[in-house]
Design an enzyme around this catalytic site. Structure first.
Site, mmCIF file in Angstrom:
data_model
loop_
_atom_site.group_PDB
_atom_site.id
_atom_site.type_symbol
_atom_site.label_atom_id
_atom_site.label_comp_id
_atom_site.label_asym_id
_atom_site.label_seq_id
_atom_site.Cartn_x
_atom_site.Cartn_y
_atom_site.Cartn_z
ATOM 1 N N SER A 15 0.787 -1.280 0.091
ATOM 2 C CA SER A 15 -0.192 0.180 0.205
ATOM 3 C C SER A 15 0.654 1.213 0.182
ATOM 4 O O SER A 15 0.523 2.105 0.370
ATOM 5 C CB SER A 15 -0.950 0.069 1.130
ATOM 6 N N TYR A 150 0.137 -14.144 -14.888
ATOM 7 C CA TYR A 150 -0.874 -13.340 -13.983
ATOM 8 C C TYR A 150 -2.205 -13.501 -14.004
ATOM 9 O O TYR A 150 -2.639 -13.721 -12.652
ATOM 10 C CB TYR A 150 -0.660 -11.932 -14.616
HETATM 11 N N1 LIG Z 1 -3.203 -1.546 -11.869
HETATM 12 C C1 LIG Z 1 -4.052 -1.998 -12.476
HETATM 13 O O1 LIG Z 1 -4.576 -1.856 -13.645
HETATM 14 C C2 LIG Z 1 -4.823 -3.348 -11.955
HETATM 15 C C3 LIG Z 1 -5.743 -3.770 -12.358
HETATM 16 C C4 LIG Z 1 -6.419 -4.864 -11.945
HETATM 17 C C5 LIG Z 1 -5.701 -5.605 -10.660
HETATM 18 N N2 LIG Z 1 -4.731 -5.047 -10.184
HETATM 19 C C6 LIG Z 1 -4.225 -5.515 -8.711
HETATM 20 O O2 LIG Z 1 -4.394 -4.541 -7.902
HETATM 21 C C7 LIG Z 1 -3.294 -4.790 -6.938
HETATM 22 C C8 LIG Z 1 -2.407 -3.500 -6.785
HETATM 23 O O3 LIG Z 1 -2.108 -3.102 -8.335
HETATM 24 P P1 LIG Z 1 -0.998 -1.632 -8.430
HETATM 25 O O4 LIG Z 1 -1.047 -1.446 -9.753
HETATM 26 O O5 LIG Z 1 -1.733 -0.689 -7.510
HETATM 27 O O6 LIG Z 1 0.416 -2.076 -7.991
HETATM 28 P P2 LIG Z 1 1.888 -1.237 -7.911
HETATM 29 O O7 LIG Z 1 1.580 0.273 -8.460
HETATM 30 O O8 LIG Z 1 2.608 -2.001 -8.871
HETATM 31 O O9 LIG Z 1 2.340 -1.199 -6.633
HETATM 32 C C9 LIG Z 1 2.764 -2.357 -5.855
HETATM 33 C C10 LIG Z 1 2.738 -2.303 -4.416
HETATM 34 O O10 LIG Z 1 3.058 -3.445 -3.919
HETATM 35 C C11 LIG Z 1 4.278 -3.185 -2.977
HETATM 36 N N3 LIG Z 1 5.213 -4.267 -2.910
HETATM 37 C C12 LIG Z 1 5.535 -5.092 -3.965
HETATM 38 N N4 LIG Z 1 6.119 -6.471 -3.603
HETATM 39 C C13 LIG Z 1 5.885 -6.327 -2.238
HETATM 40 C C14 LIG Z 1 6.301 -7.255 -1.336
HETATM 41 N N5 LIG Z 1 6.874 -8.419 -1.707
HETATM 42 N N6 LIG Z 1 5.856 -7.023 0.033
HETATM 43 C C15 LIG Z 1 5.324 -5.786 0.260
HETATM 44 N N7 LIG Z 1 4.750 -4.859 -0.597
HETATM 45 C C16 LIG Z 1 5.246 -5.110 -1.798
HETATM 46 C C17 LIG Z 1 4.949 -1.855 -3.567
HETATM 47 O O11 LIG Z 1 5.587 -1.380 -2.435
HETATM 48 P P3 LIG Z 1 7.371 -1.076 -2.186
HETATM 49 O O12 LIG Z 1 7.729 -0.963 -3.673
HETATM 50 O O13 LIG Z 1 7.264 -0.029 -1.384
HETATM 51 O O14 LIG Z 1 7.742 -2.590 -1.728
HETATM 52 C C18 LIG Z 1 3.586 -1.222 -3.953
HETATM 53 O O15 LIG Z 1 2.979 -0.478 -2.842
HETATM 54 C C19 LIG Z 1 -2.379 -5.974 -7.510
HETATM 55 O O16 LIG Z 1 -2.908 -7.092 -7.065
HETATM 56 C C20 LIG Z 1 -2.807 -6.042 -9.120
HETATM 57 O O17 LIG Z 1 -2.676 -7.265 -9.632
HETATM 58 C C21 LIG Z 1 -4.080 -3.792 -10.838
#
Ligand SMILES: NC(=O)c1ccc[n+]([C@@H]2O[C@H](COP(=O)([O-])OP(=O)(O)OC[C@H]3O[C@@H](n4cnc5c(N)ncnc54)[C@H](OP(=O)(O)O)[C@@H]3O)[C@@H](O)[C@H]2O)c1
Length: 260
Positions: A15, A150
Site C-alpha cells: 500500500s 498473472y
Molecule cells: N493497476 C491495474 O491496472 C490493476 C488492474 C487489476 C488488478 N490490479 C491489482 O491491484 C493490485 C495493486 O496493483 P497496483 O497497480 O496498484 O500495484 P503497483 O502500483 O505496482 O504497487 C505495488 C505495491 O506493492 C508493494 N510491494 C511489491 N512487492 C511487495 C512485497 N513483496 N511485499 C510488500 N509490498 C510489496 C509496492 O511497494 P514497495 O515498492 O514499497 O515494496 C507497492 O506499494 C495488484 O494485486 C494488481 O494485480 C491492478
C-alpha cells in the site's frame, strides 16, 4: 450511506502506492486504523507522508515471505480487515514464462494472501467480525495472452476467496474478491509503455493501450485507484454484511458478462 470503520484495524498489503495506497486512504477516511505495507521503511515512510492525516501504522515487510507476513501483522496488531492487495504483473510471451516465473507469480500473488488469511481468520472468527478481501483482476476471467501467469494467479484468488468464505460461514466474517479493471497506477504506466510506443505522451499512450489491448472496456479509459478503493471500503464496512463468497466487479464494464 455512512461508512463507519472506527474501532477497526486494517492491513493493506502493498500500500505504498497505486491501488493499495488509495485503499489505505479510503479505509482511514472511514475511521479505521490502517497498517501501510511495502518492502522498505523508506517507501512506507514516503507513503505515510503522502497519505497525510489519518490513523496509519508503518508495517514495512516483504509480505511474500512467512517472516515478512508475521512482521507486518505484528506491526499492525490484531487485524479486523485484511486487504490482500499486493500483486505483481508484467508482460511476458507465453512460451518464455519459465518454471521459476510461474512459481514466483503463485508465491507472491496467491500464497502470500493465503498465508495472511490463515493467520488472521481465527482471530476474526473469535471476535465474531472480520473482512477479508482479495484484489483480483479482469485478468482472472479474461486471461491476457501477454501474461498468462498473472491471469492464473488472479483466477486462483477467486477460488481461494470463495473457499475461505465457506470456511468463515456463519461467523460474522465475510470474504470476497474484487475484480479490478485496468487502473491508472504507476505500475500500469510502465506496463502500458511496455506495449505501446514509449515516445507517446501519457494521454495518447493510454488511449492507444485501451484501443489495442483493452477494447472491451465500456468506460474506454483507465480506472482511477480511488474508484477501486470506494468499492473496497464499502465491502470492508458493516453495511456489506450480506455480501460474502463473491467476486465483485469494479472493472469499467471490461468483463463481458452479466454475472457476477
Ligand atoms: N493497476 C491495474 O491496472 C490493476 C488492474 C487489476 C488488478 N490490479 C491489482 O491491484 C493490485 C495493486 O496493483 P497496483 O497497480 O496498484 O500495484 P503497483 O502500483 O505496482 O504497487 C505495488 C505495491 O506493492 C508493494 N510491494 C511489491 N512487492 C511487495 C512485497 N513483496 N511485499 C510488500 N509490498 C510489496 C509496492 O511497494 P514497495 O515498492 O514499497 O515494496 C507497492 O506499494 C495488484 O494485486 C494488481 O494485480 C491492478
Amino acid at each position: 450511506m455512512r461508512l463507519d470503520l472506527s474501532g477497526k484495524t486494517a492491513l493493506v498489503t502493498g500500500s505504498t502506492q497505486g491501488i493499495g495506497r488509495a485503499i489505505a486512504a479510503g479505509l482511514a477516511a472511514a475511521g479505521a486504523r490502517v497498517g501501510v505495507n511495502g518492502r522498505s521503511r523508506e517507501s512506507v515512510d514516503r507513503a505515510l507522508a503522502e497519505l497525510g492525516q489519518g490513523d496509519f501504522v508503518a508495517a514495512p515487510a516483504d509480505v511474500s515471505t512467512a517472516e515478512g507476513a508475521a512482521a507486518a501483522l505484528e506491526a499492525t496488531g490484531p487485524v479486523d480487515i485484511l486487504v490482500n492487495n499486493l500483486g505483481i504483473f508484467g508482460a511476458q510471451p507465453a512460451l518464455e514464462i519459465t518454471d521459476d516465473d510461474w512459481r514466483r507469480y503463485f508465491e507472491v500473488n496467491v500464497l502470500t494472501a493465503v498465508r495472511l488469511t490463515r493467520e488472521v481468520l481465527p482471530g476474526m472468527r473469535e471476535r465474531g467480525w472480520g473482512r477479508v478481501l482479495y484484489i483480483a483482476s479482469d485478468s482472472a476471467v479474461v486471461i491476457p495472452a501477454e501474461m498468462i501467469h498473472y491471469g492464473m494467479s488472479k483466477t486462483a484468488l477467486l477460488a481461494v476467496s470463495r473457499g475461505f468464505a465457506k470456511e468463515a460461514a456463519g461467523s460474522g466474517v465475510t470474504v470476497n474478491s474484487v475484480i479490478a479493471g485496468p487502473t491508472h497506477t504507476g505500475g500500469v504506466e510502465d506496463f502500458v509503455y511496455s506495449l505501446v510506443d514509449r515516445d507517446l505522451p501519457w494521454d495518447e499512450a493510454q488511449r492507444e493501450f485501451m484501443r489495442r489491448h483493452r477494447p472491451q472496456s465500456l468506460i474506454q479509459r483507465l480506472i482511477e485507484p480511488e474508484e477501486i478503493a470506494n468499492l473496497v471500503v464499502y465491502l470492508s464496512s458493516p453495511l456489506a454484511s450480506a455480501t460474502t463468497g463473491g467476486a465483485v466487479r469494479v472493472d469499467g464494464g471490461y468483463v463481458d458478462a452479466i454475472l457476477p
